[in-house]
Design an enzyme around this catalytic site. Structure first.
Site, PDB file in Angstrom:
ATOM      1  N   ASP A   1      -7.744  22.592 -30.186  1.00 49.08           N
ATOM      2  CA  ASP A   1      -9.356  22.736 -30.814  1.00 49.08           C
ATOM      3  C   ASP A   1      -9.445  21.363 -30.885  1.00 49.08           C
ATOM      4  O   ASP A   1      -8.809  20.339 -30.994  1.00 49.08           O
ATOM      5  CB  ASP A   1      -8.795  23.551 -32.166  1.00 49.08           C
ATOM      6  CG  ASP A   1      -8.118  24.728 -32.436  1.00 49.08           C
ATOM      7  OD1 ASP A   1      -8.233  25.520 -31.438  1.00 49.08           O
ATOM      8  OD2 ASP A   1      -7.612  25.009 -33.313  1.00 49.08           O
TER       9      ASP A   1
HETATM   10  N1  URA Z   1      -3.037  26.624 -32.523  1.00 50.53           N
HETATM   11  C1  URA Z   1      -4.034  26.144 -32.970  1.00 50.53           C
HETATM   12  O1  URA Z   1      -4.506  26.796 -34.153  1.00 50.53           O
HETATM   13  N2  URA Z   1      -4.918  25.410 -32.676  1.00 50.53           N
HETATM   14  C2  URA Z   1      -4.762  24.462 -31.582  1.00 50.53           C
HETATM   15  O2  URA Z   1      -5.224  23.593 -31.425  1.00 50.53           O
HETATM   16  C3  URA Z   1      -3.565  24.969 -31.057  1.00 50.53           C
HETATM   17  C4  URA Z   1      -2.375  25.912 -31.385  1.00 50.53           C
END
Ligand code: URA
Length: 237
Positions: free
Chosen positions: A103
């Protein structure tokens, strides 16, 4: 995969316009077949491209480990013009792309490559590569919540597979807990949603390990090449 004329131009054949002309004139073959379609997609690391019967060099395959900071999107381009992980890969000439995603507000270990088979292999959930996240969550996380994370939690897209969840520490100062969560799946915002489902909002998230790879030796915002033995080991997993 990329457009034939783009791959040709970047290999130094001629300008993009000139390359389009060559294609339209029937002077270009891909894997032995004459291609006259301008949008034709090729894999620059695998496909044989010939111009007037002369082969152009294939792009070498490359493999990088990036220590991604937050505030960067895991994509090769962004219509909203936000900074992308590719912007951090200064000096890399090959057309690399991220393997899986983190993310915008997640930091940590991300692989980038131009090898499509390798990317598919790593990202495929059936290979069950460990992905270890260091999550800082709001509040004091207790054993029942950890146990629920281990067993699996119900999310809107179904139950999560069994995971490892390890308590690291509680910080009184800002009332947060740090845990290490090991998962094999890669659903959208999975760790955030899993923690939320057991009553703990994630305030900070970092991927600290993928299979046997760690962040050791890479400062946030920088990258390194994987060694040939690391690539081979990942391929055989
Ligand atoms: N899980 C999440 O919530 N975000 C990420 O970026 C990776 C795994």
């Amino acid at each position: 995969m990329d457009r034939l004329q783009k791959v040709m131009a970047e290999a130094g054949v001629a300008s993009r316009r000139k390359c389009e002309q060559f294609i339209a004139e029937g002077r270009v073959k891909v894997n032995g077949t004459t291609i006259t379609e301008l949008g034709y997609k090729v894999d620059p690391t695998r496909d044989d491209i010939e111009v007037d019967g002369k082969k152009i060099e294939k792009e070498r395959t490359v493999y990088y480990l990036l220590n991604k900071p937050t505030g960067v999107i895991t994509s090769v381009s962004d219509p909203q013009k936000r900074k992308t992980v590719i912007d951090l890969m200064k000096g890399v000439k090959e057309r690399i792309y991220p393997v899986g995603r983190l993310d915008y507000d997640t930091s940590g270990l991300l692989l980038l490559t131009n090898d499509g088979d390798f990317a598919n292999h790593i990202a495929h959930p059936s290979h069950e590569l460990d992905k270890v996240y260091e999550a800082t969550v709001k509040g004091r996380i207790a054993e029942p919540a950890l146990e629920q994370l281990r067993r699996g939690v119900r999310l809107e897209d179904g139950m999560t597979a069994p995971a490892l969840a390890e308590f690291i520490r509680y910080q009184k100062k800002n009332d947060t807990s740090m845990i290490h969560l090991t998962i094999h799946e890669g659903r959208n915002r999975q760790v955030r949603r899993m923690c939320e489902a057991v009553g703990h909002h994630v305030v900070q998230l970092r991927r600290i390990r993928l299979a046997f790879l760690t962040l050791e030796g890479t400062v946030e915002g920088t990258y390194r090449l994987l060694t040939p033995s690391e690539v081979n080991r990942l391929r055989s997993m």
